[in-house]
Design a protein around this motif. Structure first.
Motif, PDB file in Angstrom:
ATOM      1  N   LEU A   1       0.580  -1.222  -0.235  1.00 12.95           N
ATOM      2  CA  LEU A   1       0.025  -0.256  -0.350  1.00 12.95           C
ATOM      3  C   LEU A   1       0.552   1.014   0.051  1.00 12.95           C
ATOM      4  O   LEU A   1       0.841   2.039  -0.839  1.00 12.95           O
TER       5      LEU A   1
ATOM      6  N   ASN B   1       2.007   1.559  -3.402  1.00 12.87           N
ATOM      7  CA  ASN B   1       1.488   1.447  -4.377  1.00 12.87           C
ATOM      8  C   ASN B   1       1.509   3.174  -4.502  1.00 12.87           C
ATOM      9  O   ASN B   1       0.795   3.761  -5.411  1.00 12.87           O
ATOM     10  N   SER B   2       1.265   4.061  -2.756  1.00 11.62           N
ATOM     11  CA  SER B   2       0.650   5.016  -2.799  1.00 11.62           C
ATOM     12  C   SER B   2       2.363   5.493  -3.660  1.00 11.62           C
ATOM     13  O   SER B   2       1.897   7.128  -4.403  1.00 11.62           O
TER      14      SER B   2
ATOM     15  N   ALA C   1       1.370   6.270  -7.694  1.00 13.71           N
ATOM     16  CA  ALA C   1       0.507   7.303  -7.597  1.00 13.71           C
ATOM     17  C   ALA C   1       1.315   8.390  -7.761  1.00 13.71           C
ATOM     18  O   ALA C   1       0.927   9.215  -8.987  1.00 13.71           O
TER      19      ALA C   1
ATOM     20  N   LEU D   1      -2.897  13.214   2.534  1.00 14.00           N
ATOM     21  CA  LEU D   1      -2.314  11.872   2.310  1.00 14.00           C
ATOM     22  C   LEU D   1      -3.380  10.461   3.060  1.00 14.00           C
ATOM     23  O   LEU D   1      -3.612   9.797   2.033  1.00 14.00           O
TER      24      LEU D   1
ATOM     25  N   LEU E   1      -5.192  10.253  -0.151  1.00  8.60           N
ATOM     26  CA  LEU E   1      -4.688   9.305  -0.942  1.00  8.60           C
ATOM     27  C   LEU E   1      -4.799   8.033  -1.103  1.00  8.60           C
ATOM     28  O   LEU E   1      -4.803   6.803  -1.813  1.00  8.60           O
ATOM     29  N   VAL E   2      -4.242   7.576  -0.288  1.00  7.49           N
ATOM     30  CA  VAL E   2      -3.778   5.868   0.368  1.00  7.49           C
ATOM     31  C   VAL E   2      -5.564   5.747   0.453  1.00  7.49           C
ATOM     32  O   VAL E   2      -5.197   4.291  -0.209  1.00  7.49           O
TER      33      VAL E   2
ATOM     34  N   GLU F   1      -7.711   5.928  -1.486  1.00  4.87           N
ATOM     35  CA  GLU F   1      -7.797   6.292  -3.409  1.00  4.87           C
ATOM     36  C   GLU F   1      -6.925   4.909  -3.586  1.00  4.87           C
ATOM     37  O   GLU F   1      -7.451   3.826  -4.772  1.00  4.87           O
ATOM     38  N   VAL F   2      -5.532   5.005  -3.270  1.00  2.14           N
ATOM     39  CA  VAL F   2      -4.286   3.764  -3.496  1.00  2.14           C
ATOM     40  C   VAL F   2      -4.756   2.208  -3.967  1.00  2.14           C
ATOM     41  O   VAL F   2      -5.203   1.682  -4.358  1.00  2.14           O
TER      42      VAL F   2
ATOM     43  N   ALA G   1      -0.244   6.228   5.324  1.00  2.00           N
ATOM     44  CA  ALA G   1      -0.337   7.830   4.562  1.00  2.00           C
ATOM     45  C   ALA G   1       1.051   8.232   5.738  1.00  2.00           C
ATOM     46  O   ALA G   1       1.517   8.662   5.464  1.00  2.00           O
TER      47      ALA G   1
ATOM     48  N   LEU H   1       3.965   7.593   4.247  1.00  2.00           N
ATOM     49  CA  LEU H   1       4.255   8.736   3.198  1.00  2.00           C
ATOM     50  C   LEU H   1       4.789   9.674   3.858  1.00  2.00           C
ATOM     51  O   LEU H   1       5.494  10.540   2.583  1.00  2.00           O
TER      52      LEU H   1
END
Length: 383
Positions: free
Chosen positions: A235, A238-239, A242, A260, A263-264, A266-267, A348, A351
């Motif tokens: 996860l 892949n974030s 993206a 964030l 974003l996570v 949606e990923v 998140a 990230l």
């Protein structure tokens, strides 16, 4: 012109550079399609996947092989056999609610604080090692492991997850058993040595269990490390992909770290870590009009179901602030993942830590990435 050949099958799609148009074609076909080479019934539509999750005639493991034969009778096999996500019936029903309530009691700030401390221990690591180490280190800290023990716990966890993959060789399986024994021994000592600190996962589970922690609950807390290792690494990775790939996304985020979590999430829908899971038929049943017999096995292609237009509008579009988002990558119904909120929070926070360190996502796109060999988890390996 795109000259990349499509994936050979639903397993190869997991690590394919561009599997989603192939998944779309799979969804347009029969509700269940049998792949004779894989010896699996393939389900890719959201409604069928949800039906399979709810079907009482299916199990998460084959009836005759509760633990993979390769690790049966080993410490890795013992730990594997007690994991809630690898069980149905009484063991699942007894322990999952306790874990679910305990994990729900954690607040996002705890995950963020644990991730900040974990990030301090990843300085000098490659990005790929960091993506694996950050989530495991954070969960180990939430479990109460001492700071000095975190690097070793991460190494043992990465060794243990080898027993979860059919791609592992004999040496990896042997290392997995050694790691499982070490993890359980260290965790037993940690729990028995002193009262669990307030706010820790151990304290939360003890409060929910209202009794001393059973061996099974202890095994499942250790099992959180293995679940975090690959699924949350995927996860988080892949974030990052993206941010590198989606036009303008990094600029839109800017220094607005509060975006964030969206974003996570949606990923997790658009390009999830877990692409598929399996179910095994133990009683004759029918699904989407198809008769299934005991011994049949099914592959639930969660990544395809997430992009089903019947589940999410405009499913192929990456929408940071999607008004309505449904995701099957964390399971559904009784086998929904109790750690979903924690995984999203950890990814998140990880990230945020990587972006704060000055990571250049445009450089990631220039260098590119491929995907780590796996039959179900999509984890980018950045070049």
């Amino acid at each position: 012109m795109n000259s990349i050949a499509p994936p050979a099958d639903a397993i190869a799609a997991v690590t394919h550079a561009q599997p989603y148009s192939w998944y779309a074609g799979l969804r347009r076909g029969p509700a269940l399609v049998f792949d004779p080479a894989l010896r699996l019934w393939i389900a890719s539509r959201a409604d069928v996947v949800r039906e399979l999750f709810a079907n009482a005639a299916l199990r998460v493991r084959p009836a005759a092989e509760a633990v993979p034969r390769a690790v049966a009778g080993t410490p890795a096999g013992e730990l594997f056999g007690q994991l809630v996500r690898m069980n149905d019936g009484a063991p699942h029903d007894a322990h999952k609610p306790v874990l679910q309530r305990a994990l729900a009691s954690l607040y996002g700030g705890a995950a963020q604080a644990a991730m900040r401390h974990a990030a301090e221990g990843t300085r000098g690591m490659s990005l790929c090692d960091t993506v694996f180490s950050l989530p495991v280190g954070a969960v180990a800290r939430l479990l109460g492991f001492a700071e000095r023990d975190l690097p070793q716990v991460v190494r043992w966890t990465r060794d243990f997850v080898a027993c979860l993959s059919p791609l592992s060789d004999a040496a990896q399986l042997a290392s997995a058993s050694l790691a499982a024994a070490e993890l359980m021994d260290r965790f037993e000592a940690l729990v028995d040595a002193r009262p669990a600190p307030g706010g820790s996962l151990v304290a939360a589970v003890q409060a929910e269990a209202s009794a001393p922690l059973s061996r099974a609950l202890r095994a499942n807390l250790v099992g959180l490390l293995s679940q975090t290792c690959e699924a949350t690494a995927g996860l988080l990775g892949n974030s990052l992909a993206a941010l590198a790939r989606e036009p303008g996304l990094r600029r839109r985020i800017g220094d607005r770290m509060e975006l964030l979590p969206a974003l996570v999430a949606e990923v997790a829908r658009h390009d999830p870590a877990v692409h598929n899971t399996r179910r095994f038929v133990v009683e004759a049943t029918r699904v989407a009009g198809q008769a299934l017999a005991p011994g049949d096995a099914l592959l639930l292609v969660l990544a395809a179901a997430n992009r089903d237009p019947a589940l999410n509008p405009a499913p192929a579009t990456f929408e940071l602030m999607r008004a309505e988002r449904r995701c099957l990558g964390f399971g559904h119904g009784s086998h929904g993942c109790p750690g979903q909120a924690l995984a999203l929070s950890l990814a998140a926070a990880g990230l945020q830590a990587l972006l704060a360190s000055g990571l250049d996502t445009e450089a990631l796109l220039q260098r590119g990435w491929h995907y780590r060999p796996s039959v179900n988890v999509r984890i980018p390996v950045f070049h």
